[in-house]
Design an enzyme around this catalytic site. Structure first.
Site, mmCIF file in Angstrom:
data_model
loop_
_atom_site.group_PDB
_atom_site.id
_atom_site.type_symbol
_atom_site.label_atom_id
_atom_site.label_comp_id
_atom_site.label_asym_id
_atom_site.label_seq_id
_atom_site.Cartn_x
_atom_site.Cartn_y
_atom_site.Cartn_z
ATOM 1 N N GLU A 17 18.686 -11.775 25.063
ATOM 2 C CA GLU A 17 18.932 -13.110 25.621
ATOM 3 C C GLU A 17 20.255 -13.376 25.899
ATOM 4 O O GLU A 17 20.660 -14.678 25.813
ATOM 5 C CB GLU A 17 17.971 -14.178 24.967
ATOM 6 C CG GLU A 17 16.536 -13.837 25.042
ATOM 7 C CD GLU A 17 15.790 -14.902 24.314
ATOM 8 O OE1 GLU A 17 14.977 -15.589 24.885
ATOM 9 O OE2 GLU A 17 15.707 -15.040 23.153
ATOM 10 N N LYS A 18 21.255 -12.622 26.031
ATOM 11 C CA LYS A 18 22.584 -12.906 26.071
ATOM 12 C C LYS A 18 23.255 -13.515 27.109
ATOM 13 O O LYS A 18 24.052 -14.267 27.301
ATOM 14 C CB LYS A 18 23.144 -11.643 25.706
ATOM 15 C CG LYS A 18 22.971 -10.508 26.856
ATOM 16 C CD LYS A 18 23.848 -9.270 26.390
ATOM 17 C CE LYS A 18 23.127 -7.970 26.868
ATOM 18 N NZ LYS A 18 22.051 -7.490 26.615
ATOM 19 N N PHE A 19 22.363 -13.659 28.315
ATOM 20 C CA PHE A 19 22.631 -14.500 29.257
ATOM 21 C C PHE A 19 21.955 -15.773 29.438
ATOM 22 O O PHE A 19 22.108 -16.533 30.596
ATOM 23 C CB PHE A 19 22.315 -13.539 30.887
ATOM 24 C CG PHE A 19 23.402 -12.410 30.823
ATOM 25 C CD1 PHE A 19 24.577 -12.312 30.711
ATOM 26 C CD2 PHE A 19 22.504 -11.011 30.583
ATOM 27 C CE1 PHE A 19 25.380 -11.107 30.829
ATOM 28 C CE2 PHE A 19 23.366 -9.813 30.630
ATOM 29 C CZ PHE A 19 24.762 -9.804 30.702
ATOM 30 N N HIS A 20 21.166 -16.132 28.597
ATOM 31 C CA HIS A 20 20.648 -17.433 28.467
ATOM 32 C C HIS A 20 21.537 -18.397 28.078
ATOM 33 O O HIS A 20 22.202 -18.212 27.139
ATOM 34 C CB HIS A 20 19.439 -17.124 27.290
ATOM 35 C CG HIS A 20 18.288 -18.613 27.676
ATOM 36 N ND1 HIS A 20 18.607 -19.680 27.246
ATOM 37 C CD2 HIS A 20 17.131 -18.535 27.982
ATOM 38 C CE1 HIS A 20 17.797 -20.536 27.455
ATOM 39 N NE2 HIS A 20 16.551 -19.890 27.877
ATOM 40 N N GLU A 70 12.645 -27.222 22.516
ATOM 41 C CA GLU A 70 13.664 -26.358 23.235
ATOM 42 C C GLU A 70 13.444 -26.512 24.539
ATOM 43 O O GLU A 70 12.583 -27.030 25.412
ATOM 44 C CB GLU A 70 12.729 -24.937 23.329
ATOM 45 C CG GLU A 70 12.935 -24.030 22.044
ATOM 46 C CD GLU A 70 12.321 -22.731 21.915
ATOM 47 O OE1 GLU A 70 12.302 -21.986 23.162
ATOM 48 O OE2 GLU A 70 11.806 -22.206 21.073
ATOM 49 N N ARG A 115 9.245 -8.642 20.377
ATOM 50 C CA ARG A 115 8.750 -9.779 19.393
ATOM 51 C C ARG A 115 7.433 -10.029 19.752
ATOM 52 O O ARG A 115 6.972 -9.797 20.637
ATOM 53 C CB ARG A 115 9.590 -10.929 19.573
ATOM 54 C CG ARG A 115 9.621 -11.561 20.780
ATOM 55 C CD ARG A 115 10.319 -13.028 20.403
ATOM 56 N NE ARG A 115 10.242 -13.725 21.853
ATOM 57 C CZ ARG A 115 10.995 -14.780 22.069
ATOM 58 N NH1 ARG A 115 11.802 -15.458 21.257
ATOM 59 N NH2 ARG A 115 10.796 -15.569 23.305
ATOM 60 N N TRP A 139 14.974 -15.109 31.971
ATOM 61 C CA TRP A 139 13.952 -14.467 32.219
ATOM 62 C C TRP A 139 13.132 -14.770 33.534
ATOM 63 O O TRP A 139 11.907 -14.179 33.688
ATOM 64 C CB TRP A 139 12.835 -14.772 31.063
ATOM 65 C CG TRP A 139 12.741 -15.971 30.559
ATOM 66 C CD1 TRP A 139 13.595 -16.720 29.546
ATOM 67 C CD2 TRP A 139 12.198 -17.059 31.169
ATOM 68 N NE1 TRP A 139 13.294 -18.046 29.401
ATOM 69 C CE2 TRP A 139 12.548 -18.403 30.370
ATOM 70 C CE3 TRP A 139 11.320 -17.213 32.342
ATOM 71 C CZ2 TRP A 139 12.024 -19.733 30.911
ATOM 72 C CZ3 TRP A 139 10.813 -18.661 32.845
ATOM 73 C CH2 TRP A 139 11.149 -19.858 32.147
ATOM 74 N N ASN A 161 6.025 -18.986 16.672
ATOM 75 C CA ASN A 161 6.780 -19.444 17.717
ATOM 76 C C ASN A 161 6.114 -19.204 18.902
ATOM 77 O O ASN A 161 5.409 -18.048 19.154
ATOM 78 C CB ASN A 161 8.121 -18.491 17.867
ATOM 79 C CG ASN A 161 8.902 -19.302 18.916
ATOM 80 O OD1 ASN A 161 9.571 -20.366 18.689
ATOM 81 N ND2 ASN A 161 9.206 -18.452 20.029
ATOM 82 N N GLU A 162 5.312 -20.416 19.569
ATOM 83 C CA GLU A 162 4.928 -20.298 20.786
ATOM 84 C C GLU A 162 3.506 -19.329 20.780
ATOM 85 O O GLU A 162 3.495 -18.408 21.296
ATOM 86 C CB GLU A 162 5.748 -19.869 21.901
ATOM 87 C CG GLU A 162 6.719 -20.839 22.099
ATOM 88 C CD GLU A 162 7.731 -20.296 23.153
ATOM 89 O OE1 GLU A 162 7.954 -19.322 23.695
ATOM 90 O OE2 GLU A 162 8.483 -21.278 23.784
HETATM 91 C C1 GAL Z 1 11.295 -19.593 24.399
HETATM 92 C C2 GAL Z 1 11.378 -18.898 23.042
HETATM 93 C C3 GAL Z 1 12.727 -18.731 22.357
HETATM 94 C C4 GAL Z 1 13.621 -18.006 23.517
HETATM 95 C C5 GAL Z 1 13.742 -19.233 24.762
HETATM 96 C C6 GAL Z 1 14.142 -18.764 26.089
HETATM 97 O O1 GAL Z 1 10.197 -19.451 24.986
HETATM 98 O O2 GAL Z 1 10.650 -19.653 21.940
HETATM 99 O O3 GAL Z 1 12.756 -17.986 21.438
HETATM 100 O O4 GAL Z 1 13.186 -17.060 24.027
HETATM 101 O O5 GAL Z 1 12.198 -19.097 25.326
HETATM 102 O O6 GAL Z 1 14.044 -19.469 27.215
#
Ligand code: GAL
Length: 673
Positions: free
Chosen positions: A360-363, A312, A114, A320, A152-153
């Site tokens: 991001e399945k482990f987030h 968020e 992305r 990550w 986004n960011e």
């Molecule tokens: C942010 C992002 C989200 C998600 C999140 C995970 O930086 O905007 O989409 O990836 O991190 O921590």
């Protein structure tokens, strides 16, 4: 004028990113039922939906999004609607491979993640404007719409592109900024190393070079890249303002420097209607709640002191970092409410339901893989109720005791290569000064170096390498009018083009500090210096020393060893009605605390000796009343003195005198008027 608060919300915002497109539709009914159970009031949707709403060029399919929007609306949940422009579809890149960004080394990134965007690409700009316009025409007056969420960011994961399109755009930017090539030659000092340009056409982005690249070139490219992203934001924002009047527009920032350092948020803060921020705890062994407080203070300052929104953060671990620890019981609520204390009008998460697939399945999420029979879910439900009780806080402003100067552009300049010592780290100094004042229970605002500082009894300048002449004048006026200033070494050295200010260091700060610096003398790796005062006290520094010549300032501490032995290390300059301190070495935390202690005394700030370490007390104040937030980051029960009596909003109990504060807990007292 668009509103600055999410439309239609009466209390604090609670919810998160909602990505229902990752799930079969029969899951959605359960989602909204559980959202209601948790007290969710706002969700961010559509951020990554471009490929679904425009499956092929110019053909739009809003069926799925219509059903999601309707379902949320029927359930009284308001919407923060994303323009999906951070994730163009695969078909877009097949038609416009030149819109994929290129690294400094000349590698073109590929589709499949992305945020792979060249912000100078005309094809990208046109496609982004078109999809934004379709989206706003469809939902711009929907009754559930509370907020627009552009992109986004910005700046993450790609902060600058070095392709041919960017080269052309950069040349236009240079011409607009400097008029002609001579202006560029002058600003960049191209007489050095034979870098003179005969025409703007000869100028390229600062791609990988065999050795150090012209620093002013790098600095301008950082400005250009930031301005280019901002142009794209403004273009989308203006479409939204035109077709969806009254609904505020935001884009989620990442003011925590470790997560995004390529965006000048002072400039961005002026462009958004509502400042929103994403914050994640970084596991690097330091106290995460101090970094959280600092980030929240910085975000509030970018918002000009107005309420902002935490868009968020995480309920538990992220996915990550090299190691992603879970949050401890109660930590999620403590984190959320610490942001609210520092001005956020709500607490939102990435994301609502934990993904089964993808990166991001482990987030962690609000609704984890473990389901509702889980600690995270129970804490999510509890937090919803807590935020509901804090509704009256909405719209009030956090009250600060002092300010720290911060400038992203100075930070960019300071990171350039070939500095006196690679051990000096501006961010480390900012963190250390913040932490020392946090431990003194002072709430800080951050201020741009040219901002009006007259409201603050104390202003600290941990590292402001790049400082304009206007900054020098501003700080002088501040001190003359009674302020107390504390400046750390390697500040005030260069102008906006990374050119050393004429004359002795520290350039624009010589007058206010009442001294000059003849030469820097950075220390060896691990080397320390002792500094002593007339009263016998001894402090320790490392990384840096220098040869300070007082020219009006008095010497308070003197180098006891090292090359600068016998010369001033820490000075104080009385100027007009104020005082300016200068610290010429990197002090250990204990030493910094001693010096800041003396400076806070000069500033007339009374020390809070009645509060334990890691117990935070922050005030919000406004039309609805005065609120005292007390956050206990320790595991130990304690008692906290209150400035008056009132009602504790989370328990509903009366509070007066010394408030009982269990280990790990948060309390919010609304003082009686
Ligand atoms: C942010 C992002 C989200 C998600 C999140 C995970 O930086 O905007 O989409 O990836 O991190 O921590």
């Amino acid at each position: 004028m668009p509103d600055t608060a999410p439309e239609g919300l009466e209390g604090l915002a609670y919810g998160g990113d909602y990505n229902p497109e990752q799930w079969p539709e029969d899951v959605w009914a359960e989602d909204v039922r559980l959202m209601r159970e948790a007290g969710v009031t706002l969700v961010s949707i559509g951020i990554f939906s471009w490929a679904l709403i425009e499956p092929e060029p110019g053909r739009y399919d809003f069926g799925r999004l219509d059903r999601i929007v309707a379902l949320l609306h029927e359930n009284g949940i308001r919407i923060d609607l994303g323009t999906p422009t951070v994730a163009p579809p695969a078909w877009f890149y097949r038609a416009h491979p030149e819109a994929l960004p290129v690294s400094r080394e000349g590698m073109r990134y590929a589709f499949g993640s992305r945020g792979a965007i060249c912000h100078s690409s005309t094809a990208y700009r046109t496609a982004a404007a078109a999809v934004t316009e379709q989206l706003v025409r469809r939902y711009g007056s929907h009754p559930a719409l509370a907020l627009w969420h552009v992109h986004n960011e910005y700046g993450v994961p790609v902060s600058a592109c070095y392709c041919e399109n960017c080269a052309a755009h950069f040349r236009r930017w240079l011409t607009a900024t400097y008029g002609n090539v001579e202006g560029v030659n002058e600003a960049w000092g191209t007489a050095f190393w034979g870098q003179h340009y005969g025409s703007v056409e000869e100028i390229e982005p600062p791609r990988a070079t065999p050795t150090v690249c012209n620093p002013a070139h790098l600095l301008d490219y950082a400005r250009f890249a930031d301005a280019t992203m901002r142009e794209n934001f403004v273009r989308e924002r203006d479409i939204l303002h035109r077709l969806s009047p009254g609904i505020p527009v935001t884009t989620n920032f990442m003011t925590a420097l470790s997560q995004c350092d390529s965006v000048d948020y002072w400039a961005w803060g002026r462009e958004v209607d509502l400042v929103t921020n994403d914050h994640y705890l970084i596991t690097d062994g330091r106290r995460t709640h101090v970094n959280l407080a600092m980030t929240a203070d910085l975000t509030r300052s970018v918002a000009g002191g107005a309420p902002w929104l935490l868009l968020e953060h995480s309920t538990s671990g992220v996915s990550w970092q090299p190691r992603n620890p879970a949050k401890a019981p109660g930590q999620m609520a403590r984190n959320s409410l610490a942001h609210v204390a520092r001005g956020s009008d709500g607490a939102m998460f990435f994301q609502w339901r934990q993904s089964r697939r993808g990166a991001e399945k482990f987030h962690s999420s609000m609704l984890p893989h473990a389901g509702t029979d889980s600690r995270v879910w129970r804490e999510v439900v509890r937090l919803g109720a807590d935020l509901d009780s804090l509704a009256p806080v909405r719209g009030t402003r956090t009250v600060a005791d002092a300010a720290m100067l911060w400038d992203w552009q100075s930070w960019w300049a300071q990171r350039l290569e070939w500095r006196p010592s690679e051990d000096h780290d501006a961010r480390e100094r900012a963190d250390s000064f913040y932490e020392a004042l946090y431990d003194r229970h002072l709430t800080l605002d951050f201020a741009h170096p040219e901002a009006d500082l007259s409201a603050y009894p104390l202003v600290v300048v941990p590292a402001l390498y790049l400082a304009s002449e206007a900054t020098g004048r501003n700080l002088r006026t501040y001190v003359e009018n009674g302020g107390t200033l504390v400046v750390s070494y390697f500040s005030g050295i260069v102008d906006e083009h990374d050119a050393v200010h004429p004359g002795a260091y520290p350039g624009v700060l010589r007058d206010v500090l009442g001294l000059t610096v003849e030469e820097f003398s950075p220390l060896g790796e691990g080397e320390r210096v002792r500094i002593t005062a007339a009263d016998g006290s001894e402090l320790t520094g490392d990384v840096w020393s220098e040869f300070v010549v007082p020219r009006g300032a008095e010497t308070v501490w003197t180098y006891a060893d090292g090359l600068a032995a016998g010369q001033p290390a820490i000075t104080r300059h009385r100027l007009g009605r104020g005082t300016a301190w200068y610290i010429s070495t990197r002090l250990t935390p204990a030493a910094l605390d001693t010096v800041l202690g003396a400076a806070t005394e000069d500033a007339g700030l009374t020390p809070r000796t009645d509060l334990p370490r890691d117990v935070e007390v922050v005030r919000r104040s406004g039309e609805s009343g005065e609120y005292v937030f007390v956050v206990n980051h320790t595991g130990t029960d304690t008692k906290v003195p209150l400035p008056g009596h009132g009602t504790e909003l989370l328990t509903g109990e009366r509070a007066a005198g010394r408030l009982a504060l269990p280990g790990g807990a948060v309390r919010v007292v609304r003082l009686d008027s």
